[in-house]
Design an enzyme around this catalytic site. Structure first.
Site, short mmCIF file in Angstrom:
data_model
loop_
_atom_site.label_atom_id
_atom_site.label_comp_id
_atom_site.label_asym_id
_atom_site.label_seq_id
_atom_site.Cartn_x
_atom_site.Cartn_y
_atom_site.Cartn_z
N MET A 92 0.73 -1.10 -0.04
CA MET A 92 0.10 0.08 -0.09
C MET A 92 0.73 1.29 0.05
SD MET A 92 -3.08 -1.44 -0.31
CE MET A 92 -4.00 0.06 -0.11
N ILE A 94 3.21 4.23 -2.32
CA ILE A 94 3.47 4.45 -4.08
C ILE A 94 5.29 4.18 -4.04
CG2 ILE A 94 3.84 6.49 -5.62
CD1 ILE A 94 1.26 7.28 -4.43
N ASN A 109 2.67 -4.89 -10.72
CA ASN A 109 1.89 -4.76 -9.85
C ASN A 109 0.52 -5.41 -10.31
OD1 ASN A 109 0.37 -3.75 -7.53
ND2 ASN A 109 -0.22 -1.96 -8.52
N HIS A 111 -3.51 -5.03 -10.27
CA HIS A 111 -4.68 -3.93 -9.81
C HIS A 111 -6.11 -4.41 -10.15
CE1 HIS A 111 -6.44 0.18 -9.20
NE2 HIS A 111 -7.35 -0.30 -10.30
N GLU A 144 6.58 5.46 -12.80
CA GLU A 144 6.31 6.51 -11.72
C GLU A 144 5.14 7.05 -11.83
OE1 GLU A 144 8.75 10.00 -12.33
OE2 GLU A 144 10.59 8.93 -12.52
N VAL A 146 1.15 6.07 -11.19
CA VAL A 146 0.47 5.00 -10.52
C VAL A 146 -0.53 4.45 -11.51
CG1 VAL A 146 -1.38 4.54 -8.53
CG2 VAL A 146 0.86 6.14 -8.23
N ASP A 147 -0.61 3.04 -11.65
CA ASP A 147 -1.63 2.24 -12.21
C ASP A 147 -1.40 2.46 -13.74
OD1 ASP A 147 -2.37 1.04 -9.80
OD2 ASP A 147 -3.69 2.32 -9.41
N GLU A 176 -7.48 -12.67 -10.17
CA GLU A 176 -6.12 -12.21 -9.82
C GLU A 176 -5.13 -13.40 -9.67
OE1 GLU A 176 -5.93 -8.87 -6.89
OE2 GLU A 176 -7.84 -8.71 -7.37
#
Lengths: 203, 203
Positions: A92, A94, A109, A111, A144, A146-147, A176
């Site tokens: 959790m 960044i 990652n 999501h 850099e 996010v998502d 997932e």
């Protein structure tokens, strides 16, 4: 066999799927270590229960990211374990320069949405409120932004009229567990090429 | 049987599917008229070939929208034909106040992406460049914000490694033909309720 590390903050559901797939041999990787920013994360307990190395690393004073000196300690630990690929699984915070530069193109990652729809937090709530008929999950490279990194795998699930954020999250979570392993296998096999943002499989 | 009108600017592929589904009886609607802003639209020819009423209405001097006096002529024509539901099918102009107010909650559009991903134009190119593994199409209510109204139906297709915008568009188009009819049937049946942005089926 290449070395992976998992960074997790919470219950470690994706971590658990990764461990089980390594044990079954469907994920061809060696789990070098699991690192958490949360001493009490169930993820660390699961890791120990399965006989893998579990480490808590002090995240420092910030809530949603790591001050450089703390992030550099994460980098050092990953390097000491000869980690080839870093897999975020409910971590959790960044990720910033120290990790991004030390593991350039080697951080994944997952999501719980069909990116670019619904980045950020409270994802299922956003999807339900928007009224989409399908959602899903995405494994992507961490960059850099996010998502927003290049996508490796995605999976789709229907959104049902009586869904709550929890029922939708549970349906997505099953997928997932499947596509994270699929994505790690693709990246560790090296059988892909990158064209712009597109990941094209070559094997 | 309720009256629908289709507004189209181009080849009329979705219009053709609507006409065929009306003729087969799988779409329970009466096609009151088809209106185009383009005298030479194949959509008008298809309409005449199937014995329905095809109208060209002068769109005026603007390229991407209709000046109020021209849009009001569209409204008048739709009202004269007792139209219950307006279906945009490749109508290449942004709908503004006159139509939105006269047909509030009664204008549908179809978009060749899984909204909220990839609104606007050059949709398949955007999806391929972003590198998504799945795309699709969306039927939604038309509101003041382009491609952002509440969603009625969506469909998903895979994106393949060797896709071009054309091959992806063709795969999506097949699904468009199916879900536009599905959406029109839902709305004309009245068997739905709206909660926030969510369209919940009640029958």
């Amino acid at each position: 066999m290449k070395n992976i590390a998992v960074l997790a903050s919470g219950r470690g559901s994706n971590l658990e799927a990764i461990i089980k797939n390594i044990e079954k041999g469907t994920l061809q990787a060696n789990l070098a270590c699991v690192i958490s920013d949360n001493k009490d994360a169930r993820a660390l307990q699961i890791t120990r229960d399965h006989g893998f190395k579990a480490l808590y690393l002090d995240p420092g004073p910030k809530k949603t990211w790591l001050l450089p000196e703390f992030e550099e300690n994460y980098v050092k630990t990953l390097q000491e374990h000869n980690v080839d690929l870093v897999c975020l699984a409910g971590f959790m915070r960044i990720i910033k320069k120290p990790l991004l530069e030390a593991f350039k193109g080697r951080i994944l990652n997952i999501h719980p949405a069909l990116l670019p729809s619904f980045p950020g937090l409270e994802v299922q709530k956003k999807a339900l409120e928007y009224g989409v008929r399908f959602s899903g999950c995405t494994v992507h490279f961490v960059t850099e932004d996010v998502d927003a990194g290049p996508i490796i795998t995605q999976a789709v699930v229907p959104v049902l009229d009586d869904d709550t954020p929890d029922t939708l999250a549970a349906r997505i979570l099953k997928e997932e567990h499947r596509i994270y392993t699929e994505a790690i296998n693709i990246i560790l096999s090296g059988k892909y090429k990158i064209e712009g943002r597109r990941i094209i499989r070559t094997g």
